[in-house]
Design an enzyme around this catalytic site. Structure first.
Site, PDB file in Angstrom:
ATOM      1  N   HIS A  47      22.408 135.478  57.511  1.00 26.13           N
ATOM      2  CA  HIS A  47      21.186 135.364  56.726  1.00 26.13           C
ATOM      3  C   HIS A  47      20.728 136.720  56.184  1.00 26.13           C
ATOM      4  CE1 HIS A  47      17.708 133.015  55.489  1.00 26.13           C
ATOM      5  NE2 HIS A  47      16.918 133.964  55.911  1.00 26.13           N
ATOM      6  N   HIS A  93      14.533 127.863  53.293  1.00 25.40           N
ATOM      7  CA  HIS A  93      14.007 127.753  54.646  1.00 25.40           C
ATOM      8  C   HIS A  93      14.500 126.423  55.214  1.00 25.40           C
ATOM      9  CE1 HIS A  93      10.679 129.809  57.146  1.00 25.40           C
ATOM     10  NE2 HIS A  93      11.629 130.660  56.864  1.00 25.40           N
TER      11      HIS A  93
END
Length: 719
Positions: A47, A93
């Protein structure tokens, strides 16, 4: 409090491979502390480090005369003339939203808004792209309700209009929904704020809300597949407070006006760790942090927890020391924390202390510049088998199948929960193509869209990647805007599987080719990998968010269809039914190849639409559902019937690209036809608007019946 010993189980729990851990040992020449292991884990996870994607991201076109700042900062910055710039980005998200739908989606919105105002821009628009599992799946309704409420709850309280987006459903998302959030803001082009620290011995200042234990390990969780231990990951989801974020934005913009800010960085993924390392790395400086000075809202927090917390509404700044009092006064006024927690140093060092005890002492550059970078093995996606014959289908029944599906039914249940008009500059609300926001105090306007067709990408990643960009280009063009630039949110499964990596590589190739041909450089973005549950991957979903400019609000192409208007098709008759919405919704088939994308035709047709906008009453691009769905949506919005001359299935439902449906008066239709003929383009009349029925060939149905089905199907299926 003593830290845990480093064991193979702890290393694995931090998402580090054996080879990565060995690299850490080689770099620092010793066993890391628990806090140091956490810092490496945060900085080296997928990420934050993009370790599987960096090689391919570098191939994307990111430059252009309109680009002020491309990828690498909190958000991209694009010139819109008159000394102004639009600042925008899209981020995912996904994992947090599946675990805790409301807070996952809410903090996704909060994070992307911070990315924008950290650059010195006041947010003016938001969008979201949401992907859920099949409507009948046991989690889908809960996820839809929670995510939509979270997006609306945060955005509405913060006070930014939601002007567009998309919602899709497919069984591939049953175990892993996608929540992609977009935000855009306005700034003076010469007053953009960046994250690179500068100056030795400068104060490092913590701004905003206090630090808690929520979100600890969130970035690492976002870089892992799901399995039956998913509920154990709930504490890694952050908790947001939009009212604090609103105060943080006002305080930050006011602080920037004082001249006190040298550099500033949002605390997003990996919180204090990532923000401090990025600021130091970009400025070729080291950073010392004294964690006892960090404002906390929980007692006895460890260094590990403080460094990895992803508590929301926080920023990190390097401050001009002579303006400390003035800067602190701003944050005191807004009732937010302002604390000097460290300083910049010349040495390449990331030194973390807590109450005088060293908790981490690492080479700062190694955390960022030496992060692993992989050239993952990949295999090209096999060519799709030719589409078997599609049986003839009654056009009205085909249309009913589409508009009864939650994928193509009206989404008013969703966007009516979002404030679309706050700030009073929204010129086009969701539901009618690209959203439009006026540039306050000027005659200009900005258009926004978000697009991807995942089933195309699965069948043909290269053409699917191209098509996502092309559809964004068309959606901006259809409202009269000149496409400026784009941001991407690349959602894929496990990159360690060669077939998944092949999807990623193919999509990047297609996106790169399209943004180059259509002059829509990628200026920001996000990669979200490991979107899998129990080994089952999502559809490859490379979402494209794009921004276009209208030099004057009078240039907006309206959506004003009137009785007697001619329906004009630009780009030729349809025929391509492979991977089509009709095939999926009416026949339950996902077969054939994605439609080919002719980028030269896309550009030529876009230029034609913008040049002829004075003669166009309404315009929409043809994408999912082809001519039939586009014509129905125009008719439905106008509460006016439509007659299409042909009843041929391919003509009505084909999803051939580079096409638009135009509504114009007969006189303007003649002018447009002459212009198209002189340009060598195909523009033909395919029907007319009027009456109270929808007729396609010999088949017809009352518009009121179809409109009712379209308006009620979404809520009936998924709420």
């Amino acid at each position: 409090m003593s830290e845990p010993s480093i064991t193979p189980e702890i290393i694995a729990a931090h998402g580090l491979s054996d080879s990565e851990y060995q690299t850490i040992l080689d770099l620092i020449g010793r066993t890391p502390s628990f806090t140091e292991l956490g810092i490496f884990s945060a900085m080296w996870n997928e990420h934050c480090s993009y370790k599987s994607s960096k090689k391919w991201l570098r191939t994307l076109p990111t430059d252009g005369p309109q680009v002020i700042c491309g990828p690498g900062e909190n958000a991209g910055v694009v010139d819109i003339g008159d000394g102004q710039a639009v600042v925008f980005k899209m981020e995912s998200h996904n994992h947090p939203s599946y675990i805790e739908p409301y807070q996952g989606a809410a903090t996704g919105v909060g994070g992307i808004l911070r990315d924008v105002f950290t650059m010195g821009a006041r947010p003016i628009a938001s969008m979201n792209s949401l992907s859920f599992g099949e409507p009948g799946h046991h989690k889908t309704k809960q996820l839809v309700h929670g995510v939509v409420a979270g997006v609306g709850g945060y955005g509405n309280c913060f006070g930014v209009p939601c002007v567009g987006g998309e919602v899709r459903f497919d069984p591939a998302y049953n175990g892993n929904c996608l929540v992609n959030a977009f935000a855009a803001g306005l700034a003076d082009a010469d007053k953009i704020f960046y994250s690179a620290a500068s100056g030795i011995g400068m104060p490092v200042v913590y701004l905003g809300a206090k630090t808690g234990r929520d979100g600890v390990g969130g970035a690492t969780m976002a870089s892992a597949e799901f399995d039956d231990t998913i509920e154990e990951k709930r504490p890694t989801v952050q908790v947001g407070d939009p009212f604090t974020e609103k105060r943080l934005m006002e305080a930050t913009l006011e602080l920037m006006a004082t001249g006190a800010v040298i550099s500033i960085q949002d605390m997003g993924a990996a919180g204090l760790t990532c923000s401090a390392v990025e600021m130091g790395d970009k400025g070729d400086l080291g950073v010392i942090l004294d964690l006892e000075k960090v404002p906390t809202r929980e007692e006895n927090m460890t260094a590990y927890e403080m460094m990895l917390s992803e508590s929301q509404e926080r920023m990190l700044m390097v401050l001009r020391p002579e303006l400390e009092a003035e800067a602190k006064a701003v944050f005191d006024k807004w009732d937010l924390d302002f604390a000097i927690v460290g300083e910049t140093i010349a040495e390449d060092r990331f030194l973390i202390r807590l109450n005088g005890e060293v908790k981490a002492d690492l080479p700062l550059k190694a955390l960022s510049g030496t992060a692993p970078e992989y050239d993952r093995p990949w295999v090209e996606t096999p060519a799709a088998d030719p589409l078997a014959d599609v049986p003839g289908i009654d056009p009205i029944e085909g249309l009913r199948a589409l508009i009864a599906s939650p994928n193509y039914a009206g989404k008013s249940w969703v966007y009516e929960q979002y404030d679309t008009m706050v700030m009073a500059d929204t010129a086009r609300t969701p539901g009618f193509g690209a959203g439009i926001v006026r540039v306050h105090g000027t005659d200009k306007a900005l258009a926004f869209t978000s697009d991807v067709t995942p089933r195309y990408v699965r069948a043909n990643p290269v053409e699917g990647g191209k098509q996502a960009v092309a559809e964004a280009y068309r959606n901006l063009t259809a409202v009269g805007a000149r496409p400026l630039a784009s941001t991407d949110n690349l959602n894929f499964g496990n990159p360690e599987k060669p077939e998944i990596m092949g999807q990623f590589v193919g999509a990047i190739k297609g996106i790169g080719e399209a943004v180059s041909a259509l002059d829509m450089p990628i200026v920001s973005g996000n990669v979200s990998l490991y979107n899998e549950t129990d080994g089952s991957a999502i559809l490859p979903t490379p979402t494209i968010g794009a921004v276009g400019l209208l030099s004057h609000v009078d240039d907006i192409i309206g959506f004003d269809v009137q009785d007697g208007h001619v329906a004009l098709l630009l780009g030729g008759a349809g025929a391509h039914l492979g991977q089509s919405a009709l095939l999926a919704e009416a026949l339950g088939r996902a077969e054939g190849d994605a439609p080919a994308v002719d980028l030269a035709a896309e550009a030529a047709h876009g230029d034609f639409i913008r040049a002829g906008r004075a003669h166009i009453a309404a315009c929409t691009d043809l994408s999912d559902g082809g001519l039939a769905l586009a014509a129905f949506e125009m008719a439905d919005h106008a509460n006016l019937g439509v007659t299409l001359d042909s009843g041929d299935t391919g003509h009505l439902f084909g999803e051939d690209q580079a096409r638009y449906l135009i509504a114009a008066t007969p006189e303007n239709a003649d002018l447009l036809h002459a212009s198209a003929q002189s340009a060598g383009l195909s523009l033909v009349a395919v029907g007319r608007f009027g009456g109270d029925t929808v007729q396609m060939g010999e088949a017809s149905a009352p518009l009121s019946d179809l409109s009712q089905l379209h308006a009620t199907s979404f809520a009936a299926r998924v709420t």
